[in-house]
Design a protein around this motif. Structure first.
Motif, PDB file in Angstrom:
ATOM      1  N   THR A  25       0.778  -1.122  -0.162  1.00 57.88           N
ATOM      2  CA  THR A  25       0.023   0.271  -0.031  1.00 57.88           C
ATOM      3  C   THR A  25       0.803   1.104  -0.045  1.00 57.88           C
ATOM      4  N   LEU A  26       1.983   1.171   0.774  1.00 53.43           N
ATOM      5  CA  LEU A  26       2.989   2.614   0.897  1.00 53.43           C
ATOM      6  C   LEU A  26       3.486   2.692  -0.367  1.00 53.43           C
ATOM      7  N   TRP A  27       3.866   1.539  -1.133  1.00 55.03           N
ATOM      8  CA  TRP A  27       4.493   1.729  -2.468  1.00 55.03           C
ATOM      9  C   TRP A  27       3.773   2.037  -3.483  1.00 55.03           C
ATOM     10  N   VAL A  28       2.369   1.757  -3.366  1.00 56.30           N
ATOM     11  CA  VAL A  28       1.491   2.407  -4.391  1.00 56.30           C
ATOM     12  C   VAL A  28       1.202   3.586  -4.288  1.00 56.30           C
ATOM     13  N   SER A  30       3.052   5.926  -2.833  1.00 55.15           N
ATOM     14  CA  SER A  30       4.183   6.848  -2.894  1.00 55.15           C
ATOM     15  C   SER A  30       4.311   7.049  -4.345  1.00 55.15           C
ATOM     16  N   ASP A  31       3.929   6.195  -5.309  1.00 53.41           N
ATOM     17  CA  ASP A  31       3.805   6.479  -6.607  1.00 53.41           C
ATOM     18  C   ASP A  31       2.867   7.478  -7.336  1.00 53.41           C
ATOM     19  N   MET A  32       1.643   7.671  -6.345  1.00 52.06           N
ATOM     20  CA  MET A  32       0.780   8.350  -6.797  1.00 52.06           C
ATOM     21  C   MET A  32       1.017  10.043  -6.266  1.00 52.06           C
ATOM     22  N   VAL A  33       2.019  10.148  -5.289  1.00 47.29           N
ATOM     23  CA  VAL A  33       2.425  11.701  -4.883  1.00 47.29           C
ATOM     24  C   VAL A  33       3.319  12.017  -5.894  1.00 47.29           C
ATOM     25  N   PRO A  34       3.253  13.260  -6.355  1.00 46.86           N
ATOM     26  CA  PRO A  34       4.349  13.722  -7.459  1.00 46.86           C
ATOM     27  C   PRO A  34       5.360  14.248  -6.367  1.00 46.86           C
ATOM     28  N   THR A  35       6.604  13.795  -7.221  1.00 46.94           N
ATOM     29  CA  THR A  35       7.823  14.239  -6.551  1.00 46.94           C
ATOM     30  C   THR A  35       8.022  15.762  -6.891  1.00 46.94           C
ATOM     31  N   CYS A  36       8.447  16.486  -5.974  1.00 47.54           N
ATOM     32  CA  CYS A  36       8.832  17.820  -6.271  1.00 47.54           C
ATOM     33  C   CYS A  36      10.322  18.087  -6.313  1.00 47.54           C
TER      34      CYS A  36
END
Length: 129
Positions: A25-28, A30-36
């Motif tokens: 769940t954390l891996w999925v 974290s892929d949804m949150v854009p990297t700044c």
């Protein structure tokens, strides 16, 4: 009441199953949150050398072009969570300039959307032209 031992496969399933579910769940997520990312454009040291006036762009996912400015301690990087004192929704040259240790000037384009425009930052007066 007699003690019963839990079979090893059951114990393994009860400990690894939830850990695997949480990790996935954390891996999925974290892929949804854009990297700044921050791209520094210009850095000007204050006359006394204590602060740097930094102009930069902050990109988070599909954010539009923007230009921001912040004051940071001399030589330090602009942190990702840095609060800028000016933010413009356009990629333009803000033409920053230190007038004194206590005053800076910034150029704001007339046709750009201004998201933030503070009159002071860290005890330094900001004049917009």
């Amino acid at each position: 009441m007699p003690k019963t031992k839990m079979p090893f496969p059951v114990l393994l399933a009860l400990t690894l199953g939830p850990a695997l579910a949480i990790g996935t769940t954390l891996w999925v997520v974290s892929d949804m949150v854009p990297t700044c990312s921050i791209t520094e454009i210009q850095r000007l040291p204050s006359p006394d050398g204590l602060l740097d006036l930094v102009t930069f762009t902050r990109t988070c996912g599909d954010t539009p072009d923007n230009m921001q400015a912040a004051l940071v301690p001399q030589g330090e990087q602009v942190p990702y969570e840095a609060a800028s004192f000016v933010s413009v929704l356009a990629e333009v040259d803000l033409e920053p300039e230190w007038m004194t240790n206590a005053q800076i000037e910034i150029n704001l384009p007339e046709d750009a959307e201004i998201l933030r425009r503070d009159d002071t930052v860290a005890g330094v007066a900001v004049t917009y032209r």
